[in-house]
Design a protein around this motif. Structure first.
Motif, PDB file in Angstrom:
ATOM      1  N   SER B  20       0.831  -1.196   0.000  1.00 42.82           N
ATOM      2  CA  SER B  20       0.000   0.000   0.000  1.00 42.82           C
ATOM      3  C   SER B  20       0.870   1.252   0.000  1.00 42.82           C
ATOM      4  CB  SER B  20      -0.946  -0.005   1.196  1.00 42.82           C
ATOM      5  OG  SER B  20      -0.199   0.127   2.386  1.00 42.82           O
ATOM      6  N   PHE B  21       1.974   1.205   0.755  1.00 42.95           N
ATOM      7  CA  PHE B  21       2.830   2.391   0.792  1.00 42.95           C
ATOM      8  C   PHE B  21       3.511   2.607  -0.558  1.00 42.95           C
ATOM      9  CE2 PHE B  21       6.686   4.800   1.587  1.00 42.95           C
ATOM     10  CZ  PHE B  21       6.121   5.931   2.171  1.00 42.95           C
ATOM     11  N   VAL B  22       4.018   1.534  -1.120  1.00 45.30           N
ATOM     12  CA  VAL B  22       4.689   1.654  -2.425  1.00 45.30           C
ATOM     13  C   VAL B  22       3.718   2.222  -3.456  1.00 45.30           C
ATOM     14  CG1 VAL B  22       5.687   0.333  -4.332  1.00 45.30           C
ATOM     15  CG2 VAL B  22       6.339  -0.194  -1.980  1.00 45.30           C
ATOM     16  N   VAL B  23       2.505   1.676  -3.465  1.00 46.60           N
ATOM     17  CA  VAL B  23       1.501   2.139  -4.423  1.00 46.60           C
ATOM     18  C   VAL B  23       1.181   3.607  -4.180  1.00 46.60           C
ATOM     19  CG1 VAL B  23      -0.923   1.928  -5.037  1.00 46.60           C
ATOM     20  CG2 VAL B  23       0.489  -0.113  -4.799  1.00 46.60           C
ATOM     21  N   PHE B  24       0.989   3.915  -2.920  1.00 49.75           N
ATOM     22  CA  PHE B  24       0.602   5.274  -2.556  1.00 49.75           C
ATOM     23  C   PHE B  24       1.667   6.269  -2.995  1.00 49.75           C
ATOM     24  CE2 PHE B  24      -0.793   8.714   0.144  1.00 49.75           C
ATOM     25  CZ  PHE B  24      -2.172   8.531   0.154  1.00 49.75           C
ATOM     26  N   ALA B  25       2.924   5.932  -2.631  1.00 51.14           N
ATOM     27  CA  ALA B  25       4.026   6.827  -2.978  1.00 51.14           C
ATOM     28  C   ALA B  25       4.189   6.882  -4.491  1.00 51.14           C
ATOM     29  CB  ALA B  25       5.315   6.335  -2.326  1.00 51.14           C
ATOM     30  N   GLY B  26       4.014   5.739  -5.135  1.00 49.92           N
ATOM     31  CA  GLY B  26       4.170   5.682  -6.594  1.00 49.92           C
ATOM     32  C   GLY B  26       3.172   6.585  -7.284  1.00 49.92           C
ATOM     33  N   VAL B  27       1.931   6.471  -6.896  1.00 50.22           N
ATOM     34  CA  VAL B  27       0.894   7.290  -7.519  1.00 50.22           C
ATOM     35  C   VAL B  27       1.133   8.770  -7.202  1.00 50.22           C
ATOM     36  CG1 VAL B  27      -1.564   7.713  -7.634  1.00 50.22           C
ATOM     37  CG2 VAL B  27      -0.732   5.388  -7.417  1.00 50.22           C
ATOM     38  N   PHE B  28       1.606   9.037  -5.984  1.00 48.37           N
ATOM     39  CA  PHE B  28       1.914  10.405  -5.565  1.00 48.37           C
ATOM     40  C   PHE B  28       2.972  11.007  -6.483  1.00 48.37           C
ATOM     41  CE2 PHE B  28       3.707  13.720  -2.923  1.00 48.37           C
ATOM     42  CZ  PHE B  28       2.617  14.183  -2.192  1.00 48.37           C
ATOM     43  N   ILE B  87     -13.628   1.356  -3.756  1.00 43.33           N
ATOM     44  CA  ILE B  87     -13.680  -0.087  -3.561  1.00 43.33           C
ATOM     45  C   ILE B  87     -14.927  -0.680  -4.212  1.00 43.33           C
ATOM     46  CG2 ILE B  87     -14.800   0.058  -1.287  1.00 43.33           C
ATOM     47  CD1 ILE B  87     -12.029  -2.399  -2.177  1.00 43.33           C
ATOM     48  N   LYS B  88     -16.025   0.115  -4.155  1.00 47.10           N
ATOM     49  CA  LYS B  88     -17.273  -0.346  -4.786  1.00 47.10           C
ATOM     50  C   LYS B  88     -17.084  -0.506  -6.280  1.00 47.10           C
ATOM     51  CE  LYS B  88     -21.742   0.111  -2.775  1.00 47.10           C
ATOM     52  NZ  LYS B  88     -21.951   1.054  -1.646  1.00 47.10           N
ATOM     53  N   GLY B 274     -10.287  -4.143 -16.050  1.00 49.36           N
ATOM     54  CA  GLY B 274      -9.274  -3.659 -16.979  1.00 49.36           C
ATOM     55  C   GLY B 274      -9.499  -2.246 -17.473  1.00 49.36           C
ATOM     56  N   ARG B 275     -10.673  -2.018 -18.071  1.00 46.44           N
ATOM     57  CA  ARG B 275     -10.959  -0.695 -18.647  1.00 46.44           C
ATOM     58  C   ARG B 275     -10.929   0.374 -17.560  1.00 46.44           C
ATOM     59  NH1 ARG B 275     -11.078   0.246 -23.434  1.00 46.44           N
ATOM     60  NH2 ARG B 275     -11.014   2.417 -22.818  1.00 46.44           N
ATOM     61  N   LEU B 276     -11.576   0.041 -16.448  1.00 44.97           N
ATOM     62  CA  LEU B 276     -11.654   0.996 -15.341  1.00 44.97           C
ATOM     63  C   LEU B 276     -10.263   1.433 -14.924  1.00 44.97           C
ATOM     64  CD1 LEU B 276     -13.327   2.366 -13.035  1.00 44.97           C
ATOM     65  CD2 LEU B 276     -12.908   0.290 -11.711  1.00 44.97           C
ATOM     66  N   ILE B 277      -9.351   0.459 -14.822  1.00 44.33           N
ATOM     67  CA  ILE B 277      -8.042   0.802 -14.279  1.00 44.33           C
ATOM     68  C   ILE B 277      -7.234   1.595 -15.299  1.00 44.33           C
ATOM     69  CG2 ILE B 277      -6.856  -1.368 -14.911  1.00 44.33           C
ATOM     70  CD1 ILE B 277      -6.457   0.712 -11.726  1.00 44.33           C
ATOM     71  N   ILE B 278      -7.414   1.323 -16.579  1.00 48.00           N
ATOM     72  CA  ILE B 278      -6.712   2.111 -17.607  1.00 48.00           C
ATOM     73  C   ILE B 278      -7.165   3.573 -17.532  1.00 48.00           C
ATOM     74  CG2 ILE B 278      -6.475   2.449 -20.098  1.00 48.00           C
ATOM     75  CD1 ILE B 278      -5.014   0.069 -19.516  1.00 48.00           C
ATOM     76  N   ILE B 289      -6.965   3.515  -8.245  1.00 45.45           N
ATOM     77  CA  ILE B 289      -5.734   2.765  -8.520  1.00 45.45           C
ATOM     78  C   ILE B 289      -5.309   1.990  -7.278  1.00 45.45           C
ATOM     79  CG2 ILE B 289      -3.317   2.922  -9.224  1.00 45.45           C
ATOM     80  CD1 ILE B 289      -4.024   5.545 -10.613  1.00 45.45           C
ATOM     81  N   VAL B 290      -5.309   2.686  -6.164  1.00 46.98           N
ATOM     82  CA  VAL B 290      -4.890   2.044  -4.916  1.00 46.98           C
ATOM     83  C   VAL B 290      -5.822   0.884  -4.581  1.00 46.98           C
ATOM     84  CG1 VAL B 290      -4.613   2.381  -2.441  1.00 46.98           C
ATOM     85  CG2 VAL B 290      -3.767   4.103  -4.037  1.00 46.98           C
ATOM     86  N   ALA B 291      -7.115   1.116  -4.715  1.00 49.32           N
ATOM     87  CA  ALA B 291      -8.073   0.058  -4.401  1.00 49.32           C
ATOM     88  C   ALA B 291      -7.860  -1.139  -5.318  1.00 49.32           C
ATOM     89  CB  ALA B 291      -9.506   0.585  -4.542  1.00 49.32           C
ATOM     90  N   TYR B 292      -7.635  -0.854  -6.596  1.00 51.34           N
ATOM     91  CA  TYR B 292      -7.414  -1.935  -7.570  1.00 51.34           C
ATOM     92  C   TYR B 292      -6.197  -2.762  -7.171  1.00 51.34           C
ATOM     93  CZ  TYR B 292      -5.597  -4.139 -11.817  1.00 51.34           C
ATOM     94  OH  TYR B 292      -5.086  -5.032 -12.709  1.00 51.34           O
ATOM     95  N   LEU B 293      -5.098  -2.066  -6.872  1.00 50.39           N
ATOM     96  CA  LEU B 293      -3.873  -2.798  -6.548  1.00 50.39           C
ATOM     97  C   LEU B 293      -4.029  -3.599  -5.269  1.00 50.39           C
ATOM     98  CD1 LEU B 293      -1.289  -0.193  -7.757  1.00 50.39           C
ATOM     99  CD2 LEU B 293      -1.612  -2.489  -8.640  1.00 50.39           C
TER     100      LEU B 293
END
Ligand SMILES: Nc1ncnc2c1ncn2[C@@H]1O[C@H](COP(=O)(O)OP(=O)(O)OP(=O)(O)O)[C@@H](O)[C@H]1O
Ligand code: SF4
Ligand SMILES: [Mg+2]
Lengths: 343, 323
Positions: B20-28, B87-88, B274-278, B289-293
């Motif tokens: 979660s931290f890696v993702v969070f920092a990455g997206v940041f 998440i929904k 797939g589409r949603l995350i793109i 993105i975070v929820a997906y990962l």
């Protein structure tokens, strides 16, 4: 029809060759011996001499690139070499069974012991799983595995080396075969456990009239137990005969050397004698006697392969200069004739 | 077993935290979502209000802790774009993707193991070599191109199978499932084959090489020495040993396919994640993105957990407490 005199197994001039990329390997090249009913025959030879290949040839389990290229293996009068695979399968594990050299690798590591025993019974007898289980448990009791009902549910790796070996023996006996080929464990087992296991196997065979071929690299192991001994060297039998005759009156220099290196027979009278050198690689075998390089009696005559000489009804030696002289450390005179005995 | 469960649970929590931290920092680090979210014509004042509202003005660590606190309450944040709980959004689309992934894997196993067995048992025959060569082809063909070809052949030319959507679905434990209706199955067929081609090649090669490694083993020879029938030797003694690496690879492939489903979903308009995350990545919709990962990682951990359990039943030498 099966007459009383008919031997359980009669191997005649068996030849099993491997057609490898490096060349032709004559792993077994003209081996003949007989195993009578209830008889125990020891096949002795050093590593790579073709003992296991002989055993697998009898079982019909030689795989490519190997092939039985000649000879006859008569089991109760029927030639196994000519037998169709499906008929051979019905004999395997049923009338002829084999104890593999390494019980650790012979049992399937991911299948429970009870399954491996029960399938062996049911492959040859039309019994229910429960009946087969009963037979299997009896088999485990027979070879002295404690608490067999409980041990049945284990996997092979949960057994100790000695217990695994017993398991393999139980499997060999489970269908009460006429002939067992036992390839002696050469590794991993304690010498005393090995001796004990051999002793028990021999006892079971004697009790049931089962014929036994015991394959070993150690003459001492079979000296006290076998009826008959075949000495194997580089794919050939160099000498065979009744056990007492072989021990008291060995004819082939290799056999003499083997007996000379047994401490108990030699008992302090002489320095322990070791056969010098090593067996030649089978790929490099030439036309001469395979033992020539190591032989103290070698002469010019030995540039040809020696034929088998019959010394009695079941007594054979394959050497130009047979004899049981006590001291072989001096080369024989060149003029020595075949068949002459020393003294 | 309990030790295994507890240890695995703790292990999973650590993995999730790190992830979660890696993702969070990455997206940041990728960029500020404000630029793409807010109408460029809006005033500076409006912009700042939005930034404050979304919490984007605070430092990374603080944002991360707020995020963790929310996660603990079961809140993964609200999508900047859709204005609905992230998440929904993910969970709505997860079943479709899972269904596609499982279908692709089943296709690969059901076809790949028997083919691999045939190839492994007859390596020097025409059929054995043919199977192995075609598996190389399946490895190297690009998913996208294969997808288009499947549509051309089976939908356009022969008009056998539909090309888009999930077809008729049935409610299964509150989720929609396609595989329970004939129409749904027809819709599932092409995407599953498309996604399953790569794992199919993998299964063929794995089974074939496993067969060739197992055949010379002493226990196979010993099984023959017992006089067992060839069928029993192949389907019990051989296959049970080959299943061990296969299960491992299936577990790994599951996660890979979950990610690769994106391509197949785009080609066949399969309504998965797939589409949603793109789209979410394009718009830097961080909560989605975070929820997906996180959901993907949880699925991954669950699958691994199952693999280990299956593994220990297949290979008695493996003890769960040792894993
Ligand atoms: N699959 C094979 N391919 C090629 N050569 C083989 C093969 N199996 C056996 N051989 C050859 O046959 C010879 C005899 O092998 P074998 O296993 O019978 O020896 P052994 O007498 O049982 O020895 P050990 O006491 O070490 O078990 C070996 O020298 C080996 O080179
Ligand atoms: S034939 Fe010659 S070389 Fe061979 S064992 Fe006899 S004496 Fe030795
Ligand atoms: Mg051997």
């Amino acid at each position: 029809m099966r007459s009383v005199a008919e031997p359980t197994l009669q191997v005649t001039d068996l030849r099993t060759h491997f057609f490898t990329r490096a060349g032709l390997v004559r792993a077994v090249d003209g081996v003949s011996f007989t195993v009578g009913r209830g008889e125990i025959v020891g096949i002795v030879g050093e590593s790579g001499s073709g003992k296991s290949v002989t055993g697998f040839s009898i079982m019909g389990l030689i795989d490519s690139p190997g092939r039985v290229v000649g000879g006859r293996i008569a089991f109760r009068g029927k030639d196994l070499v000519a037998l169709a695979e499906e008929d051979m399968r019905k004999l395997r594990g049923n009338r002829i069974s084999m104890i593999f050299q390494d019980a650790n690798t012979a049992l399937n590591p991911v299948i429970r012991v009870d399954t491996q025993l029960i399938e062996a019974v049911r492959a040859h007898r039309g019994v229910s799983v429960d009946e087969a289980r009963g037979i299997a448990i009896e088999g485990l009791k027979l070879v002295g595995i404690p608490a067999p009902e409980k041990r049945m549910k284990s996997y092979p790796h949960e057994f100790s080396g000695g217990m695994r070996q017993r398991l393999a023996i139980a499997l060999a006996f489970v269908n009460q075969p006429d002939l067992i080929i036992a390839d002696e464990p050469t590794t991993a087992l304690d010498v005393s456990i090995q001796a004990q296991i051999l002793h028990e196997t021999q006892k079971l065979c004697r009790e049931r009239g089962t014929s036994l071929v015991w394959i070993t690299h150690d003459l001492t192991v079979v000296a006290g137990l076998a009826d008959h001994i075949c000495v194997m060297y580089a794919g050939r039998l160099v000498e065979s005969g009744p056990v007492d005759d072989i021990l008291d009156n060995p004819q082939h220099p290799y056999t003499c050397g083997l007996i000379g290196s047994i401490p108990s027979v030699n008992s302090r009278k002489k320095r322990l004698f070791q056969i010098p050198g090593t067996a030649p690689p089978l790929l490099a075998l030439k036309e001469d006697c395979a033992f020539r390089e190591r032989c103290p009696r070698a002469s010019k005559t030995c540039a040809k392969a020696p034929p088998e000489s019959k010394l009695g009804p079941r007594r054979m030696v394959r050497c130009f200069h047979p004899g049981s002289d006590g001291d072989d450390r001096h080369p024989a005179p060149a003029g020595r004739r075949a068949g002459t005995l020393p003294q | 077993m309990t030790i295994f469960l507890v240890r695995r649970l703790m292990h999973s929590i650590v993995v999730l935290l790190v992830m979660s931290f890696v993702v969070f920092a990455g997206v940041f680090a990728i960029g500020n979502p404000v630029d793409s979210l807010i109408n460029p014509e809006s005033t500076q004042e409006e912009k700042e209000r939005a930034i404050e509202q979304l919490g984007l003005d605070r430092p990374l660590l603080e944002q991360y802790f707020v995020f963790l606190k929310n996660v603990a309450r079961g809140e993964l944040g609200t999508s900047f774009v859709h204005n609905r709980p992230a998440i929904k959004l993910i969970l709505e689309r997860l079943p479709a993707t899972l269904e596609l992934t499982v279908a692709a894997l089943l296709f690969a196993i059901v076809l790949g193991v028997p083919l691999g067995l045939v190839a492994g048992l007859n390596p020097d025959t025409l059929i054995g070599r043919g199977i192995l060569s075609s598996s190389i082809l399946f490895f190297s063909l690009p998913t996208f191109w294969v997808g288009l070809m499947l549509i051309m052949v089976f939908s356009v030319d022969m008009n056998w199978l539909p090309t888009t959507g999930r077809g008729e679905t049935v409610d299964l434990w509150g989720f929609k499932a396609s595989f329970l209706t004939l129409d749904g199955l027809r819709h599932l067929a092409l995407p599953a084959v498309n996604l399953g081609l790569y794992p199919l090649a993998l299964m063929i090669r794995l089974t074939a090489s496993g067969t060739q490694e197992t055949l010379p083993q002493e226990y196979i020879k010993f099984a023959r020495a017992k006089g067992l029938s060839p069928t029993r030797i192949i389907f019990l003694h051989l296959l049970k040993n080959i299943m061990i690496p296969i299960v491992t690879v299936v577990g790994l492939q599951f996660s890979v396919l979950l990610a690769f489903a994106v391509v197949t979903e785009s080609i066949f308009a399969w309504p998965g994640m797939g589409r949603l995350i793109i789209d979410s990545i394009n718009l830097l919709d961080r909560p989605v993105i975070v929820a997906y990962l996180l959901v993907t990682v949880i699925v991954f951990l669950l699958v691994n957990f199952l693999v280990d359990i299956v593994y220990s039943t297949l290979d008695p030498r493996v003890r769960l407490s040792g894993l």
